[in-house]
Scaffold this active site. Structure first.
Site, short mmCIF file in Angstrom:
data_model
loop_
_atom_site.label_atom_id
_atom_site.label_comp_id
_atom_site.label_asym_id
_atom_site.label_seq_id
_atom_site.Cartn_x
_atom_site.Cartn_y
_atom_site.Cartn_z
N LYS A 43 31.04 -69.48 33.10
CA LYS A 43 30.48 -68.31 33.19
C LYS A 43 31.46 -67.34 32.88
O LYS A 43 32.73 -67.69 32.92
CB LYS A 43 30.33 -68.06 34.66
CG LYS A 43 31.46 -68.28 35.68
CD LYS A 43 31.11 -68.36 37.32
CE LYS A 43 32.21 -68.62 38.25
NZ LYS A 43 32.04 -68.76 39.53
N TYR A 271 50.87 -40.50 31.10
CA TYR A 271 50.10 -39.56 31.61
C TYR A 271 50.83 -39.19 32.95
O TYR A 271 51.08 -40.28 33.70
CB TYR A 271 48.52 -39.98 31.88
CG TYR A 271 47.80 -40.24 30.63
CD1 TYR A 271 47.44 -38.80 29.80
CD2 TYR A 271 47.25 -41.26 30.06
CE1 TYR A 271 46.82 -38.99 28.90
CE2 TYR A 271 46.57 -41.18 29.10
CZ TYR A 271 46.24 -39.96 28.29
OH TYR A 271 45.48 -39.99 27.05
N MET A 319 44.67 -46.15 28.01
CA MET A 319 43.62 -47.09 27.48
C MET A 319 43.93 -47.86 26.38
O MET A 319 43.50 -49.14 26.34
CB MET A 319 42.27 -46.07 27.16
CG MET A 319 40.94 -47.00 26.76
SD MET A 319 39.68 -45.81 26.23
CE MET A 319 39.35 -44.88 27.63
C1 LIG Z 1 32.77 -70.00 39.99
C2 LIG Z 1 32.12 -71.03 41.02
C3 LIG Z 1 32.91 -72.17 40.76
C4 LIG Z 1 34.14 -72.37 40.15
O1 LIG Z 1 35.26 -72.05 40.76
P1 LIG Z 1 36.65 -71.95 40.51
O2 LIG Z 1 37.48 -71.89 41.57
O3 LIG Z 1 37.15 -71.26 39.19
O4 LIG Z 1 37.20 -73.48 40.24
C5 LIG Z 1 32.28 -73.27 41.42
N1 LIG Z 1 31.15 -72.95 42.11
C6 LIG Z 1 30.54 -71.86 42.27
C7 LIG Z 1 29.30 -71.73 42.93
C8 LIG Z 1 31.08 -70.68 41.45
O5 LIG Z 1 30.55 -69.87 41.38
#
Ligand SMILES: *Cc1c(COP(=O)(O)O)cnc(C)c1O
Length: 382
Positions: A43, A271, A319
């Site tokens: 993801k 800044y 930025m």
């Molecule tokens: C993101 C996620 C993982 C992976 O977790 P890590 O700590 O990066 O290994 C596993 N299960 C679910 C439901 C997640 O949302």
């Protein structure tokens, strides 16, 4: 420095060491019993590493299937030709279901209501839904609350719209509280007994994220794990087992020095003048800022490596540019590489260190690298 040869034209880039993915997956798989399926979590653009390239490499390295957050991410994987199973980790909206079914995704059911919406989409499309039921055993986020889970199990089992493929839960504190994690595991295991054993025997049963692997038990009915952070080379904690696998960081982050100049003592830098130079100072302006993924929290706290030496960040990160002190680094010139994350010379800035300066967690440090930062993929063996 290998970084320079690959990205001579870039101002800011991350280098992705693909062979390190092979080695990390190999180490994780070796630590698991052979029947345990490896669900690779890709993801958020594979945690900022770039999804298509990383997913392809993960498959070559021997992972069994993928997990992503939503239908759009899964569609991207299908576009690059992956027909492996893809599990959607988040709840799916009713309007997304037709596409999810058409793409053959594994949908996570988090409520009876969601299951009914899936059954409706199935009736309209004629395509059966592959589903995993997610149980909330104390995370308080996605999943059906464990006290209501048996009802959802029965619904899924009874309705021909579903091909019931898995059941899972998610740990909230696996990186820091073993007792709480064990409690979640027990609730989940007890609940599994509510599923007839003939049905249960065909299911993927999973709970462990990277940190969960610390307490993974081969004797339990668990037959899959969902691995994110560890495969990218970062142990979620300094815990003995995971740290002992010695995962290698896959990503490093670099940018060019675009200007070098000498400023007199007393000059206010960046800044809001949060830094006043206490001595005559040679500064290097580096072409990277919060628009690339260096948080302003690192202002006056973090360091970049230039010519193998630690150079403190002066004043606010902006930025597009960050100013570092190179007074004590001889002969810095325009075009030199500043390393924000990773090794340069004999030194290394770890993600853990970066997170301490940037006030964030490792997952976040990787995900907040923006699209402006070029991804450079290294395929050579090291
Ligand atoms: C993101 C996620 C993982 C992976 O977790 P890590 O700590 O990066 O290994 C596993 N299960 C679910 C439901 C997640 O949302």
């Amino acid at each position: 420095m290998s970084a320079s040869s690959n990205a001579s034209a870039a101002r800011a880039w991350v280098e992705i060491d693909l062979p390190a993915i092979d080695r990390n997956v190999g180490r994780i798989k070796q630590a698991l019993p052979p029947h345990v399926r490896y669900v690779a979590v890709v993801k958020a653009d594979a945690y900022g590493h770039g999804m298509p390239e990383v997913a392809t490499r993960l498959l070559q390295a021997g992972v069994d299937c993928f997990a992503v957050a939503n239908v759009a991410e899964a569609a991207k994987l299908r576009e690059v030709g992956h027909d492996a199973d893809i599990l959607l980790l988040s709840p799916t909206l009713p309007n997304e279901l037709p596409r999810a079914l058409a793409l053959g995704l594994d949908v996570t059911l988090n409520s009876l209501e969601e299951a009914q919406a899936v059954a409706t989409a199935v009736a309209k499309s004629g395509l059966k839904a592959k589903v995993h039921v997610k149980v909330d055993t104390g995370m308080g986020r996605a999943g059906v609350w464990h006290e209501q889970a048996a009802e959802l199990f029965a619904f899924v089992q009874a309705d021909a719209a579903f091909e019931w493929r898995g059941v899972y839960t998610h740990f909230s504190d696996a990186d820091s509280d073993a007792a709480y994690t064990a409690g979640q595991r027990t609730i989940f295991l007890t609940l599994l007994e509510r599923i007839p054993s003939t049905v249960r025997a065909g299911l993927m049963i999973h709970a462990d994220n990277s940190a969960g692997l610390e307490s993974f038990s081969a004797s339990a009915p668990f037959n899959a794990v969902r691995v994110g952070l560890m495969q990218y080379g970062l142990p979620p904690s300094t815990g003995s087992f995971l740290a002992s696998l010695r995962p290698e960081p896959v990503l490093s982050f670099h940018a060019r020095v675009v200007l070098v100049k000498d400023l007199p003592a007393g000059t206010a830098v960046s800044y809001n003048r949060t830094k006043i130079l206490s001595r005559p100072t040679r500064v290097a302006i580096v072409a990277v800022g919060y628009g690339d993924g260096v948080p302003t929290a690192a202002s006056n706290r973090g360091f970049f490596l230039v010519r193998g030496q630690r150079c403190p960040i002066l004043g606010r990160v902006t930025m597009d540019q960050t100013i570092v002190d190179v007074t004590d680094v001889p002969s810095v010139v325009v075009g030199d590489i500043a390393t924000i994350l990773g090794a340069q010379g004999a030194d290394r800035i770890t993600v853990a260190e970066f997170c301490a300066w940037a006030d964030c967690i490792p997952w976040e440090a990787l995900c907040t690298l923006t699209q402006r930062v070029q991804r450079v993929y290294r395929t050579d063996r090291t």
